[in-house]
Structures are given as C-alpha cells and as structure tokens.
Design an enzyme around this catalytic site. Structure first.
Site, short mmCIF file in Angstrom:
data_model
loop_
_atom_site.label_atom_id
_atom_site.label_comp_id
_atom_site.label_asym_id
_atom_site.label_seq_id
_atom_site.Cartn_x
_atom_site.Cartn_y
_atom_site.Cartn_z
N SER A 19 1.07 3.21 -7.53
CA SER A 19 1.71 2.15 -6.74
C SER A 19 2.59 1.27 -7.63
CB SER A 19 0.64 1.28 -6.06
OG SER A 19 0.00 0.46 -7.01
N ASP B 177 -8.12 7.38 -4.29
CA ASP B 177 -8.69 6.25 -5.04
C ASP B 177 -10.07 6.59 -5.62
OD1 ASP B 177 -8.65 3.72 -6.12
OD2 ASP B 177 -9.33 2.72 -4.29
N GLU C 153 2.24 -1.75 -7.89
CA GLU C 153 1.30 -2.70 -8.51
C GLU C 153 0.53 -2.06 -9.68
OE1 GLU C 153 1.63 -2.26 -5.12
OE2 GLU C 153 2.79 -4.12 -4.87
N ASN C 154 0.45 -0.74 -9.69
CA ASN C 154 -0.27 -0.06 -10.78
C ASN C 154 0.41 -0.23 -12.15
OD1 ASN C 154 -1.40 2.70 -8.67
ND2 ASN C 154 -2.51 0.86 -9.28
C1 IPE Z 1 -4.09 2.34 -4.54
O1 IPE Z 1 -5.22 2.25 -5.33
C2 IPE Z 1 -3.02 3.09 -5.27
C3 IPE Z 1 -3.28 4.50 -5.51
C4 IPE Z 1 -4.33 5.18 -5.16
C5 IPE Z 1 -2.24 5.19 -6.20
P1 IPE Z 1 -5.52 0.96 -6.22
O2 IPE Z 1 -6.77 1.27 -6.93
O3 IPE Z 1 -4.34 0.63 -7.05
O4 IPE Z 1 -5.70 -0.16 -5.12
P2 IPE Z 1 -6.51 -1.54 -5.18
O5 IPE Z 1 -6.07 -2.24 -6.42
O6 IPE Z 1 -7.96 -1.18 -5.21
O7 IPE Z 1 -6.13 -2.22 -3.92
C1 IPE Z 2 -6.76 5.98 -8.26
O1 IPE Z 2 -7.91 5.71 -8.99
C2 IPE Z 2 -5.60 6.43 -9.12
C3 IPE Z 2 -4.58 5.41 -9.31
C4 IPE Z 2 -4.53 4.24 -8.74
C5 IPE Z 2 -3.52 5.73 -10.23
P1 IPE Z 2 -8.14 4.30 -9.69
O2 IPE Z 2 -7.59 4.37 -11.06
O3 IPE Z 2 -7.65 3.19 -8.86
O4 IPE Z 2 -9.72 4.27 -9.76
P2 IPE Z 2 -10.66 3.06 -9.43
O5 IPE Z 2 -10.30 2.59 -8.05
O6 IPE Z 2 -10.39 2.02 -10.47
O7 IPE Z 2 -12.02 3.61 -9.48
MG MG Z 3 -8.47 2.09 -7.36
#
Ligand code: IPE
Ligand code: IPE
Ligand code: MG
Length: 245
Positions: free
Chosen positions: A70, A25, A72-73
């Site tokens: 995820s 993350d 949710e992503n």
């Molecule tokens: C969790 O990170 C998913 C991955 C690292 C792939 P997110 O950035 O999506 O999680 P939240 O939204 O902060 O909980």
């Molecule tokens: C993790 O980094 C990668 C994925 C969830 C795909 P983020 O994209 O969630 O980065 P932040 O948490 O917004 O900084």
């Molecule tokens: Mg994140």
C-alpha cells in the site's frame, strides 16, 4: 434436458465470481509467531501468491487482484521495504515465465512511479510480455492507495473540464470510473482479507461498493486452495440484491 436461455452467461448460471480481490495480510505475524524475522513471512507469503493464482485459475476466476503493497506501507522500516521490493523483483522474473506458460495476463495498479527502477522495469517487462494472454488476469496493487487513486481521478477530470474536453453535466459514475486505475477492470465480486483484521486499509474503496466480504482467520502464508474454494462455494449461496428487493 434443462433449457438454458442463450442470453445467460456461464457466470450467471453457476455464479462463479468473475473477480476476486484479496488483502494479503498477516505475513509479519505469521513469522513472529514462529520466532522468525518478519521478512521470512513475506517470503512465505510470496509462495502463497503462486499457489492462490494457480487455484484461482483452476476455479475459473477471470480476474484476481492482490493487494501486495500500500501507499502507507512506504512508512515501514527501510530494511523491510527493501526486502519486500527484492521479493517482488524476484517474483516478477519468475512470473514472466509462469504466466506465459499458463496464459495469465499481468496488470498493476497504484503509484508505480514510486517503485524502485529495477522493480518498475521488471514489472513493465512482465506486463508487456503477458499482455495477450487470455486465461486469467492478475492485477497487482503496488504502492496502491484508494484515496490517492480517487484524488488523482478527480484532478484529471478537473483538468479535462478546464481544457474543455468534458462537460460537468455529463459526469456520472461511469465517467468517474474511467479515470481510476481500474477503468478496464470489472468491479470485484468478492473481497477476502486474511489475518482477521476487519478493515479495508485504503483498498478499492470505490470498486468494492457491492462486493461480498470475507474475513479469514488465517495469516496469508497459511491461506490455501481449500480456503479459497470454501469462500467461492459460500459466495454461490449469497443473494446479491444491489438495493433491489
Ligand atoms: C494492508 O495491510 C496492505 C496490504 C496487505 C498490502 P496492512 O498490514 O498494511 O494494513 P493495516 O496497517 O493493518 O491497516
Ligand atoms: C501483509 O503482511 C504484507 C504487506 C502489507 C506488505 P503484513 O506485513 O502486514 O503482516 P502483519 O499484518 O504485520 O502480520
Ligand atoms: Mg498487516
């Protein structure tokens, strides 16, 4: 000379974790802090993936699970999702060669049918071509959600009961585990989340029941071999009791 009974595994003696799972993350914030677009953070994050896989191999880890995307992503803006899928496709092509050179096997868990066709094809190709590699297994969690995985398992079990294939009274933790994506993968010993968000974000809820947790203040693109090494050393000092005394 130190006598080591033969029934001890190498892992029991020096307590090398067999399986490390990482919530990678902080890519977006890493980029934003540098005044860059978020997708540059994902690009840098992909480079960290390569370095950490190499480090894990050197540290003698057997399984490395990486939470890359995820369920949710999918809610993120289309431009970010498209960019992530593109990096993934590029990465998988590169990984095909590198994993075979290093003897690494690739597996994937998640709702893989939701991935764009091109990504899904590359993924199956790399999984197929690395399937006999024995040095380490990298598990990519893609379009993965733990609640979705558990619901899917419950549905499959219900179907098996309906078809008379299993008896309700015979269902135990092992049976249930067999219906998860991770049925052939041991539970993680260590969970690492970078960027210091103190949550699981729907990652391996079942499988992490007895894992040791580590939250790193670093954003994923800055996480390195030394950080991983420190976590492994700390893990070796922890006492896991599993409810016993
Ligand atoms: C969790 O990170 C998913 C991955 C690292 C792939 P997110 O950035 O999506 O999680 P939240 O939204 O902060 O909980
Ligand atoms: C993790 O980094 C990668 C994925 C969830 C795909 P983020 O994209 O969630 O980065 P932040 O948490 O917004 O900084
Ligand atoms: Mg994140």
């Amino acid at each position: 000379m130190i006598y080591i009974p033969l029934f001890y595994k190498r892992q029991d003696i020096i307590k090398t974790p067999q399986h490390i799972a990482i919530i990678m993350d902080g890519n977006g914030r890493w980029a934003t802090q540098k005044g860059l677009p978020r997708i540059m953070g994902h690009k840098a994050g992909a480079e960290t993936v390569e370095k950490i896989i190499e480090a894990a191999l050197e540290f003698g880890i057997d399984y490395l699970t990486l939470y890359a995307f995820s369920c949710e992503n999918w809610k993120r803006p289309k431009s970010e999702v498209d960019a992530l899928m593109n990096y993934l496709k590029t990465y998988l092509t590169k990984a095909n060669k590198e994993f075979n050179e290093k003897g690494i096997r690739l597996l994937a868990i998640g709702e893989l049918e939701l991935l764009p066709d091109k990504v899904a094809q590359r993924l199956s190709k790399t999984i197929e071509s690395t399937k006999n590699n024995l040095n380490m297994t990298v598990v990519l969690a893609l379009s993965y959600g733990s609640r979705q995985e558990i619901v899917r398992a419950a549905k499959s079990i219900a179907q098996e009961i309906k078809n008379g294939k299993i008896d309700i009274d015979n269902i135990d933790e092992n049976t249930f585990g067999n219906y998860l994506y991770t049925s052939k993968i041991p539970d993680p010993d260590i969970l690492i989340r970078t960027s210091y968000e103190l949550r699981l974000s729907n990652f391996l809820l079942w499988q992490l029941s007895y894992a040791e947790f580590y939250f790193s203040k670093k954003m994923w693109p800055d996480f390195n071999k030394e950080d991983l090494g420190e976590i492994i050393s700390d893990f070796q000092k922890r006492e896991r009791r599993y409810g016993d005394v």
